[in-house]
Design an enzyme around this catalytic site. Structure first.
Site, PDB file in Angstrom:
ATOM      1  N   ASP A 313       0.863  -1.175   0.000  1.00 51.49           N
ATOM      2  CA  ASP A 313       0.000   0.000   0.000  1.00 51.49           C
ATOM      3  C   ASP A 313       0.909   1.237   0.000  1.00 51.49           C
ATOM      4  O   ASP A 313       2.142   1.142   0.091  1.00 51.49           O
ATOM      5  CB  ASP A 313      -0.975  -0.035   1.178  1.00 51.49           C
ATOM      6  N   GLU A 519     -10.224   7.502   4.356  1.00 49.30           N
ATOM      7  CA  GLU A 519      -9.061   7.030   5.107  1.00 49.30           C
ATOM      8  C   GLU A 519      -8.876   7.790   6.430  1.00 49.30           C
ATOM      9  O   GLU A 519      -9.831   8.236   7.050  1.00 49.30           O
ATOM     10  CB  GLU A 519      -7.797   7.068   4.239  1.00 49.30           C
TER      11      GLU A 519
HETATM   12  C1  BGC Z   1      -5.142   3.155   0.350  1.00 46.63           C
HETATM   13  C2  BGC Z   1      -5.430   2.106  -0.679  1.00 46.63           C
HETATM   14  C3  BGC Z   1      -5.336   2.689  -2.066  1.00 46.63           C
HETATM   15  C4  BGC Z   1      -3.979   3.339  -2.243  1.00 46.63           C
HETATM   16  C5  BGC Z   1      -3.780   3.925  -3.630  1.00 46.63           C
HETATM   17  C6  BGC Z   1      -3.879   3.947   0.048  1.00 46.63           C
HETATM   18  O1  BGC Z   1      -3.749   5.026   0.875  1.00 46.63           O
HETATM   19  O2  BGC Z   1      -5.026   2.538   1.603  1.00 46.63           O
HETATM   20  O3  BGC Z   1      -6.710   1.562  -0.466  1.00 46.63           O
HETATM   21  O4  BGC Z   1      -5.560   1.704  -3.024  1.00 46.63           O
HETATM   22  O5  BGC Z   1      -3.839   4.364  -1.288  1.00 46.63           O
HETATM   23  O6  BGC Z   1      -4.522   5.060  -3.812  1.00 46.63           O
END
Ligand code: BGC
Length: 749
Positions: A313, A519
């Site tokens: 990630d 997030e």
């Molecule tokens: C998230 C992921 C995402 C990635 C790319 C991360 O911060 O946890 O779910 O796919 O960013 O954008």
């Protein structure tokens, strides 16, 4: 006259041939791919290999980084440096704002031109994007309900259709890889990413995720087709269950619990043939998953049988030393992560990963075999996507992006998600001439209906949302007539005006809930709905005008205090761009609500007991499962009756299956849909059993007065659980079956 038997025989033979030949073709092409990979790998330098393992964000190759300009413009020099000098094999993300599909095609074409024409080996780039509720970073694309709302439909066909339409619109944007679905279990309601999950139940999540992946990749995972994309199950494993409820904080999950509740949805995704996996940003029991060979190799590949590649990630190899503190520096972090099984690093904003990993291999701190394995896995997905044959976007796909057919599917999906939680005195549906006041912080914004991952990361840029789509208040005006609907903008200071406008109306539609977040910025420390919103509801109740609460929220915000006086309550989750229309369809009775909660809706912030709790959690008035509304709950404008719960035998012998049937009747005056939910409870087991677990469901439509029989088949594995030795076992004994208000039992011998 033609003889029927030969025709039938020919048809049957053809079907058999097709069924046999198809997998053979796939196997043949897989063998070809393996040969091509070996051949390519033998020609690659260490630098070219490590480049394939490096993923960089679009901002890094754009002008004015960090990006401030819209539309985004690639920086040709930076692009050349990244692709030609550093051999980078993957790019991700959107920059700052969504682009049109046309603009996406131009961006991807420039990137592929550089990769294919300007590098020695011409290996195409695999571009990845978060298209988590439709192609949410493509302007004008279909914006579906978020996954929590998808789960509330309990309709697996809609999940597959969402996958199909998303794949079409993402690939129409020139992008072959989607970072979705989230297969983490939504069992921590505080977590700000709950709405990205399919809720709290492993079975429901497994079914919805499986279908979605098949929609994205195709029934036979034919991802080279021009309207399919590679899926990415995430965030493997345990990310969704932070003890604190805050994003990217530790999970403490004993192995038995992990295997009982958290592994099965990922296993379902693997069984669906998912092409890639993204890793949990955080840790389980003190071990960051990015540095765990147990999770990334043993469990994922050896036990679960995953065959794709593993992407980290965002920034998460960095985080091993910067945040998790298990590495002394970035170099140590890279070594640990790559050795543990990370194939591709989502770096995403510098090139140090590349430089350091090359040095680690040269100094024999990371073996070349480890690099070769990672690169082979990445190349395999690139080959399977058909990128070596044609890495370029297909302009012929552009015309259908956001088309009417997709909109219709989306509207139906949003309607089926909406869950009627309360309807006192059958107040709903409203008469089309009803005089309505609509207000509240979620009444007149498109952003609140869609939430994070929409147009921008946080999804909160209201002015960027498409013109001409309806907010809730606009949809209500369209449905009930402008003369009948008054919208008053909500602010803390204008409660008096709102109250005055309510007077004399037939109903107030009070739209509550959450503003968009995504997030970590969505962290909260109290699940209770904001006091201002609770107070507004109370003030409106005092007018004695019936108040209908519409909840637009990604997680179940506590509303215990305002629930008793609400005339009706609709849970709409984050219903997507058609959410306003769908809510108006339900409130007016043009659509009979049929959503069912995919989560337990708690009554108190400190009582987060889930539906599949143990017996000891629901034993007496001092200790009970006492949510505001239970998992699986939802009302309709009609009523249903269950009868004739029958098992085809009372004793199920080892190796046998059990058929369970039930009759469902629509006893009301309206046609409607009902979700038949089959739960099983184990009477006694060597590991304390849950009261009940969902083992099957079926959504059916019944006309007023109509009855249907529904049959489920239970297999032995449906009676299994994770035993004391952390392995799956089945024990003989008595089991209960629950459907609606009926119960039956059988013995497994
Ligand atoms: C998230 C992921 C995402 C990635 C790319 C991360 O911060 O946890 O779910 O796919 O960013 O954008």
């Amino acid at each position: 006259m033609k003889c029927k038997v030969p025709t039938l025989m020919i048809t049957v033979s053809l079907i058999i041939i097709l069924l046999n030949v198809l997998p053979v073709c796939l196997i043949a092409s897989e063998n070809d791919i393996d040969k091509q990979i070996d051949e390519l790998l033998s020609r690659m330098t260490l630098e070219e290999k490590v480049g394939q393992m490096t993923q960089i964000s679009l901002e890094f190759i754009s002008q004015g980084y960090p990006q401030t300009e819209d539309p985004l413009t690639l920086d040709p020099e930076k692009l050349r440096t990244v692709i030609v000098e550093y051999h980078v094999g993957s790019i991700l993300n959107v920059g700052t704002y969504a682009h049109t599909a046309q603009r996406w095609q131009e961006i991807i074409t420039s990137i592929q031109n550089m990769a294919v024409e300007q590098t020695r080996l011409g290996i195409p780039v695999i571009y990845g994007i978060d298209a988590v509720h439709g192609a949410n970073y493509t302007k004008g694309a279909t914006l579906f309900p978020q996954s929590i709302a998808m789960a509330a439909t309990w309709n697996k066909d809609l999940s597959r259709q969402e996958g199909k339409i998303t794949a079409y619109e993402v690939r129409a944007s020139g992008i072959p890889w989607n970072f979705n679905p989230v297969m983490g279990m939504g069992r921590q309601p505080l977590w700000p990413r709950l709405w990205e999950t399919y809720g709290e139940d492993t079975y429901l999540a497994s079914v919805m995720g499986y279908e979605y992946i098949k929609g994205l990749e195709g029934e036979h995972n034919t991802i080279s087709k021009k309207d399919k994309v590679a899926a990415c199950m995430k965030h493997y494993l345990g990310y969704s269950f932070p003890l604190s409820g805050h994003d990217r904080t530790p999970a403490w999950i004993p192995e038995r619990m992990l295997r009982e509740y958290f592994v099965p949805p990922f296993q379902a995704a693997v069984d669906a043939g998912v092409s890639t996996v993204m890793v949990n940003s955080s840790e389980i029991n003190g071990i960051p998953v990015h540095a765990s060979p147990f999770y990334l190799k043993q469990l994922l590949f050896d036990e679960m049988g995953f065959e794709g590649f593993v992407v980290s990630d965002w920034l998460d190899i960095h985080n091993l030393y910067q945040r998790e503190k298990i590495a002394v520096d970035y170099r140590d972090a890279i070594r640990q992560a790559v050795m543990a099984g990370i194939d591709m690093s989502m770096v995403p904003l510098d090139l140090d990963f590349y430089t350091i990993l090359i040095d680690l291999v040269k100094k024999e701190e990371v073996p070349m075999s480890c690099i070769d394995e990672a690169v082979s896995r990445i190349l395999k997905v690139k080959f399977r996507l058909g990128l070596f044959d044609n890495p370029y976007p297909d302009p012929s796909l552009l015309s259908k992006v956001g088309c009417e057919k997709f909109r219709q599917v989306n509207r139906q999906t949003a309607r089926e998600a909406i869950t009627l939680l309360e309807n006192r005195d059958s107040f709903l549906p409203l008469n089309k001439n009803a005089r309505i006041l609509v207000t509240g912080p979620t009444a007149d914004k498109l952003s609140v209906l869609n939430g994070g991952w929409t147009i921008t990361w946080q999804g909160d840029q209201e002015k960027l949302y498409p013109q001409g789509e309806n907010t809730i208040s606009e949809a209500l005006m369209q449905k009930f007539g402008k003369q009948n609907v008054k919208h008053i903008e909500y602010s803390i200071d204008n409660t008096t005006q709102i109250i005055n406008e309510a007077k004399g109306r037939d109903a107030v539609i009070l739209c509550l809930g959450e503003q968009p977040y995504c997030e970590t910025p969505g962290n909260i420390s109290d699940l209770t709905l904001d006091q201002d919103q609770l107070q507004l509801a109370d003030a409106l109740y005092k007018t004695n005008i019936p108040v209908i609460l519409v909840l637009i929220e990604g997680r179940p915000r506590i509303i215990r205090e305002i629930e008793p006086s609400a005339q009706a309550i609709l849970m709409a989750y984050l219903p997507g761009i058609q959410g306003g229309n769908a809510i108006a369809d339900v409130l007016s009775g043009d659509f009979n609500p049929c959503g069912r909660l995919p989560i337990t809706y708690p009554r108190f912030p400190n009582d987060l007991t889930l539906y599949d709790h143990k017996v000891s959690e629901n034993i007496n008035e001092f200790c009970s499962y006492n949510p505001q509304w239970p998992f699986g709950y939802g009302l309709s404008y009609t009523t249903f009756e269950f009868s004739n719960l029958r098992l085809d035998k009372n004793v199920m012998q080892k190796g046998e299956e059990l058929d369970i049937s039930v009759t469902v009747r629509n006893t009301g005056k309206r046609n409607g849909m009902q979700v038949i939910q089959l739960y099983i409870g184990d009477a006694v087991a060597s590991v304390t059993p849950s009261c009940k677990r969902l083992k099957g469901f079926s959504k059916i439509e019944l006309k007023a007065g109509e009855s249907k029989q529904v049959t489920f088949t239970i297999k032995e594995k449906d009676l299994s659980f994770i035993g004391r030795n952390n392995k799956q076992i089945i024990e003989t004994g008595d089991f209960s079956v629950f459907i609606g208000d009926l119960q039956a039992s059988f013995t497994y011998k």
